[in-house]
Design a protein around this motif. Structure first.
Motif, PDB file in Angstrom:
ATOM      1  N   ASN A  64       0.899  -1.258  -0.052  1.00 29.29           N
ATOM      2  CA  ASN A  64       0.111   0.051   0.075  1.00 29.29           C
ATOM      3  C   ASN A  64       0.950   1.213   0.142  1.00 29.29           C
ATOM      4  O   ASN A  64       1.843   1.173   0.857  1.00 29.29           O
ATOM      5  CB  ASN A  64      -0.819   0.021   1.156  1.00 29.29           C
ATOM      6  N   GLU A  65       0.808   2.317  -0.710  1.00 26.50           N
ATOM      7  CA  GLU A  65       1.328   3.525  -0.709  1.00 26.50           C
ATOM      8  C   GLU A  65       0.453   4.550  -0.095  1.00 26.50           C
ATOM      9  O   GLU A  65      -0.655   4.832  -0.362  1.00 26.50           O
ATOM     10  CB  GLU A  65       1.607   3.891  -2.329  1.00 26.50           C
ATOM     11  N   TYR A  66       1.302   5.439   0.617  1.00 29.91           N
ATOM     12  CA  TYR A  66       0.470   6.539   1.185  1.00 29.91           C
ATOM     13  C   TYR A  66       1.511   7.701   0.783  1.00 29.91           C
ATOM     14  O   TYR A  66       2.668   7.672   1.184  1.00 29.91           O
ATOM     15  CB  TYR A  66       0.380   6.207   2.670  1.00 29.91           C
ATOM     16  N   ASP A  67       0.904   8.879   0.386  1.00 28.23           N
ATOM     17  CA  ASP A  67       1.526   9.906   0.066  1.00 28.23           C
ATOM     18  C   ASP A  67       1.234  11.242   0.565  1.00 28.23           C
ATOM     19  O   ASP A  67       1.511  12.488   0.001  1.00 28.23           O
ATOM     20  CB  ASP A  67       2.206  10.182  -1.368  1.00 28.23           C
ATOM     21  N   SER A  68       0.595  11.263   1.722  1.00 27.30           N
ATOM     22  CA  SER A  68      -0.109  12.756   2.340  1.00 27.30           C
ATOM     23  C   SER A  68       1.065  13.042   3.427  1.00 27.30           C
ATOM     24  O   SER A  68       0.589  13.976   4.107  1.00 27.30           O
ATOM     25  CB  SER A  68      -1.538  12.318   2.744  1.00 27.30           C
ATOM     26  N   GLY A  69       2.023  12.500   3.814  1.00 26.83           N
ATOM     27  CA  GLY A  69       2.873  12.953   5.004  1.00 26.83           C
ATOM     28  C   GLY A  69       4.160  13.744   4.395  1.00 26.83           C
ATOM     29  O   GLY A  69       4.216  13.962   3.234  1.00 26.83           O
ATOM     30  N   ARG A  70       5.056  14.024   5.354  1.00 22.42           N
ATOM     31  CA  ARG A  70       6.375  14.667   4.962  1.00 22.42           C
ATOM     32  C   ARG A  70       7.055  13.774   3.780  1.00 22.42           C
ATOM     33  O   ARG A  70       7.828  14.328   3.260  1.00 22.42           O
ATOM     34  CB  ARG A  70       6.933  15.108   6.187  1.00 22.42           C
TER      35      ARG A  70
END
Length: 153
Positions: A64-70
Motif C-alpha cells: 500500500n502506498e501513502y503520500d499524504s505525509g512529509r
C-alpha cells in the motif's frame, strides 16, 4: 536497542516517535509472530510521518502506498509471498530504492533480497508479563540509522 512495552498505546507512541526521525529512503523491516503488533507500530510510524490515512495491512495486495505525509510511505506485507520473484514482479527495487520510507512486514520471508542497510524491528510477546507486553528490539544496519539512539517512547 530494546523497549519493553505494556500496552498498545505505547507501541503506537514508539512508532510515532520513530516516524518523526525517519529520512527519505529508510527501510524498516518488521518481524514477529502473528498478532504481535507489526501493523500497530506501522500505524504509529505513519502518524509520525504526518500520514493520517487509515493504515491497513496489505496482506493481499503486497504493498500500500501513502503520500499524504512529509515523506511517502510504502507499506509491504509479504506474509503470502512464496517466492522472491513475486515481489520483484511488482517492482520491489523501484519501491525500496526510492525517496519513500519502506516498511516491510514479515521481512524475514524475503531476507535474501533485502539490502544491507536497513532498520530491523523484531517484536516478541511474553504472556508471563501480561497480555499486552511486548519486547521490541531495534537493530540498525548501516550508518544512516544512527539516529535511532535518540528514540524514546
Amino acid at each position: 536497542m530494546e523497549f519493553e512495552i505494556y500496552n498498545v498505546d505505547d507501541t503506537a507512541k514508539l512508532g510515532i516517535n520513530l516516524g518523526k526521525l525517519l529520512n527519505a529512503g529508510d527501510i524498516i523491516c518488521l518481524t514477529g509472530d502473528l498478532g504481535v503488533g507489526k501493523t500497530h507500530i506501522t500505524k504509529g510510524i505513519a502518524k509520525g510521518l504526518g500520514i493520517n490515512d487509515n493504515i491497513t495491512s496489505p496482506t493481499f495486495t503486497i504493498v500500500n502506498e501513502y503520500d499524504s505525509g512529509r515523506l511517502k510511505l510504502n507499506h509491504f506485507d509479504v506474509y503470502r509471498v512464496s517466492d522472491p520473484d513475486e515481489i520483484y514482479a511488482i517492482g520491489f527495487d523501484d519501491y525500496i530504492f526510492s525517496d519513500a520510507v519502506s516498511i516491510i512486514e514479515w521481512a524475514n520471508y524475503i531476507e535474501e533480497i533485502l539490502p544491507n542497510d536497513l532498520l530491523h524491528i523484531d517484536i516478541k510477546k511474553d504472556y508471563s508479563k501480561g497480555e499486552d507486553y511486548r519486547k521490541i528490539t531495534l537493530n540498525a544496519y548501516g550508518k544512516r540509522y544512527d539516529y535511532i539512539k535518540e528514540l524514546k517512547i
